[in-house]
Design a protein around this motif. Structure first.
Motif, PDB file in Angstrom:
ATOM      1  N   ASP A  94      33.007 -21.045  40.162  1.00  0.00           N
ATOM      2  CA  ASP A  94      34.165 -20.655  39.600  1.00  0.00           C
ATOM      3  C   ASP A  94      33.765 -19.479  38.686  1.00  0.00           C
ATOM      4  O   ASP A  94      34.758 -18.543  38.557  1.00  0.00           O
ATOM      5  CB  ASP A  94      34.853 -21.700  38.632  1.00  0.00           C
ATOM      6  N   GLY A  95      32.807 -19.387  38.083  1.00  0.00           N
ATOM      7  CA  GLY A  95      32.254 -18.544  36.875  1.00  0.00           C
ATOM      8  C   GLY A  95      31.064 -17.938  37.066  1.00  0.00           C
ATOM      9  O   GLY A  95      30.026 -18.706  37.642  1.00  0.00           O
ATOM     10  N   VAL A  96      30.795 -16.630  36.592  1.00  0.00           N
ATOM     11  CA  VAL A  96      29.492 -16.016  36.628  1.00  0.00           C
ATOM     12  C   VAL A  96      29.232 -15.354  35.340  1.00  0.00           C
ATOM     13  O   VAL A  96      29.826 -14.795  34.636  1.00  0.00           O
ATOM     14  CB  VAL A  96      29.356 -14.826  37.566  1.00  0.00           C
ATOM     15  N   VAL A  97      27.898 -15.552  34.960  1.00  0.00           N
ATOM     16  CA  VAL A  97      27.591 -15.182  33.539  1.00  0.00           C
ATOM     17  C   VAL A  97      25.961 -14.461  33.792  1.00  0.00           C
ATOM     18  O   VAL A  97      25.195 -14.995  34.572  1.00  0.00           O
ATOM     19  CB  VAL A  97      27.238 -16.380  32.530  1.00  0.00           C
ATOM     20  N   ILE A  98      25.734 -13.194  33.075  1.00  0.00           N
ATOM     21  CA  ILE A  98      24.719 -12.538  33.487  1.00  0.00           C
ATOM     22  C   ILE A  98      24.113 -11.986  32.145  1.00  0.00           C
ATOM     23  O   ILE A  98      24.798 -11.915  30.986  1.00  0.00           O
ATOM     24  CB  ILE A  98      24.772 -11.327  34.179  1.00  0.00           C
ATOM     25  N   LEU A  99      22.785 -11.680  32.176  1.00  0.00           N
ATOM     26  CA  LEU A  99      22.166 -10.917  30.851  1.00  0.00           C
ATOM     27  C   LEU A  99      20.963 -10.025  31.603  1.00  0.00           C
ATOM     28  O   LEU A  99      20.129 -10.702  32.200  1.00  0.00           O
ATOM     29  CB  LEU A  99      21.711 -11.992  29.969  1.00  0.00           C
ATOM     30  N   GLN A 100      21.124  -8.616  31.659  1.00  0.00           N
ATOM     31  CA  GLN A 100      20.158  -7.859  32.355  1.00  0.00           C
ATOM     32  C   GLN A 100      20.282  -6.334  31.823  1.00  0.00           C
ATOM     33  O   GLN A 100      21.295  -5.907  31.356  1.00  0.00           O
ATOM     34  CB  GLN A 100      20.430  -8.057  33.767  1.00  0.00           C
ATOM     35  N   HIS A 101      19.087  -5.877  31.947  1.00  0.00           N
ATOM     36  CA  HIS A 101      19.131  -4.342  31.711  1.00  0.00           C
ATOM     37  C   HIS A 101      19.337  -3.590  32.805  1.00  0.00           C
ATOM     38  O   HIS A 101      19.770  -2.383  32.678  1.00  0.00           O
ATOM     39  CB  HIS A 101      17.626  -4.059  31.249  1.00  0.00           C
ATOM     40  N   ALA A 102      19.205  -4.121  34.230  1.00  0.00           N
ATOM     41  CA  ALA A 102      19.387  -3.271  35.322  1.00  0.00           C
ATOM     42  C   ALA A 102      20.916  -3.172  35.627  1.00  0.00           C
ATOM     43  O   ALA A 102      21.594  -4.260  35.518  1.00  0.00           O
ATOM     44  CB  ALA A 102      18.707  -3.848  36.386  1.00  0.00           C
ATOM     45  N   SER A 103      21.265  -1.767  35.925  1.00  0.00           N
ATOM     46  CA  SER A 103      22.812  -1.806  36.266  1.00  0.00           C
ATOM     47  C   SER A 103      22.899  -2.077  37.396  1.00  0.00           C
ATOM     48  O   SER A 103      22.334  -2.526  38.433  1.00  0.00           O
ATOM     49  CB  SER A 103      22.989  -0.150  36.509  1.00  0.00           C
ATOM     50  N   ILE A 104      24.306  -2.387  37.714  1.00  0.00           N
ATOM     51  CA  ILE A 104      24.964  -2.922  38.721  1.00  0.00           C
ATOM     52  C   ILE A 104      25.935  -1.913  39.399  1.00  0.00           C
ATOM     53  O   ILE A 104      27.113  -1.969  39.271  1.00  0.00           O
ATOM     54  CB  ILE A 104      25.606  -4.237  38.571  1.00  0.00           C
TER      55      ILE A 104
END
Ligand SMILES: NC(=O)C1=CN([C@@H]2O[C@H](COP(=O)(O)OP(=O)(O)OC[C@H]3O[C@@H](n4cnc5c(N)ncnc54)[C@H](O)[C@@H]3O)[C@@H](O)[C@H]2O)C=CC1
Ligand SMILES: O=C(O)C(=O)[C@H](O)COP(=O)(O)O
Length: 330
Positions: A47-57
């Motif tokens: 139902d939900g998505v959480v991210i932490l990253q340096h790379a662009s999307i």
């Protein structure tokens, strides 16, 4: 409700477990990969998505697939959100949230550490000691209360930096299009050029935008004092790194500390022992004793990690309940 958290580190697991204990209706799965076109399918069924990253999307397919999976948000455990294509996210009905102010003290205390390290010439001292030279040559230092600290971007982090140096007796000036009356006792607003020309310490705290990309370049370094210390703990591309290298080589400035640098994604938080780093400018900076390079650790404190996890998950909950998060950026 099921939430998938991408790129989770072991130190985040404690705060995640605590949050789940308080929210028994939620189930959280974690992985260690960044969100991109190759990994977006992992979000199917959540139902939900959480991210932490340096790379662009940059790939539109990521946003399209999240919509197809019925996902309504994309929540970042970071302050900076320049890695997201906000137009694509909006087009696909995704509310994007960040975590503003999870702990401005985290980055500002690293800036203090960098300034102390560079002011007291500790890099040069250590380099000389390693080959037996314990002389005092060129290590006479300036005291902070005699200095002017210039802040570019006096928002949550920049103002925390201002407060620290004001408390230590420095004169603090700042360039920011937004003037906050609550900072009147702490700093004086000036234009960018005045910061560059008059500050003994110039420290960057803007977001990365089209306007701030390479805002610090050869022309700007030439305006700075030859005794100036330059700090960047914002985003790498705010500074044209090759111009920073030249400014140090040509002694246009005295010293620098960078917590963020161009091309950092494949380097930061990776063990490259014995391997090439494929970043010429970074290698040059690493070889300079009057430069301190840290691998994007400004944010990395216990308080910050706890807040990044908790505030992000609270935002996911808010959105999944059909409400609007205060931290939505699109
Ligand atoms: N090194 C690290 O680990 C971390 C770095 N950051 C970076 O620090 C940045 C700032 O974070 P906060 O202070 O929380 O954001 P903020 O939004 O509270 O403050 C940013 C300030 O920069 C100002 N600004 C924007 N463009 C400007 C320009 N051209 N010249 C002067 N000022 C300008 C804004 O008006 C605002 O006051 C983040 O966007 C992120 O990129 C954030 C957290 C951790
Ligand atoms: O919160 C931010 O912005 C940061 O810079 C933190 O270091 C964490 O975010 P990422 O840069 O790792 O996305």
């Amino acid at each position: 409700m099921k939430i998938l958290m991408y790129t989770v580190r072991p130190d985040e697991q404690g705060p995640i477990n605590e949050w789940v204990k308080q929210h028994p209706d939620y189930h959280i799965d974690t992985n260690t990969v960044p969100l991109n076109a190759d990994t977006v399918d992992l979000a199917k069924g959540y139902d939900g998505v959480v991210i932490l990253q340096h790379a662009s999307i940059p790939d539109p397919i990521v946003y399209q697939k999240l919509r197809e999976f019925g996902i309504k948000q994309l929540s970042l455990r970071s302050t900076g959100y320049e890695i997201i294509d906000l137009a694509e996210a909006t087009k696909n009905g995704l509310a994007v949230t960040n975590v503003p102010g999870y702990s401005p003290r985290s980055v500002s205390e690293l800036v203090l550490a960098d300034v102390m390290y560079l002011l007291r010439h500790l890099g040069e001292v250590r380099e000389r000691e390693q080959h037996g030279d314990f002389r005092w040559t060129n290590t006479e230092a300036k005291e902070i209360h005699t200095l002017t600290v210039g802040i570019i971007g006096a928002g949550k982090i920049g103002s925390a930096v201002a407060r620290i140096f004001r408390a230590l007796g420095a004169t603090v000036i700042a360039a920011d299009p937004i003037h906050r009356p609550d900072l009147n006792d702490t700093l004086t607003y000036v234009d960018h050029e005045t910061v560059y020309k008059t500050a003994d310490i110039v420290t960057m705290h803007t977001p990365l935008t089209d306007e701030t990309h390479h805002m610090i370049n050869a022309k700007v370094f030439k305006e700075m004092k030859s005794t100036a210390i330059f700090i960047n703990a914002s985003r790498g591309p705010v500074v044209k790194t090759e111009d920073l290298v030249d400014a140090l080589d040509n002694k246009e400035i005295a010293a620098a500390a960078i917590d963020t640098f161009e091309g950092e994604t494949p380097i930061v938080n990776h063990d490259l022992t014995g391997k090439p780093i494929h970043n010429d400018n970074l290698e040059k900076l690493l070889a300079m004793p009057n430069v301190n390079v840290s691998p994007h650790i400004g944010f990395y404190t216990e308080v910050a990690v706890q807040n990044m996890v908790e505030i992000t998950l609270n935002d996911v909950e808010t959105i999944l309940q059909g409400k609007t998060s205060l931290h939505q950026v699109n």
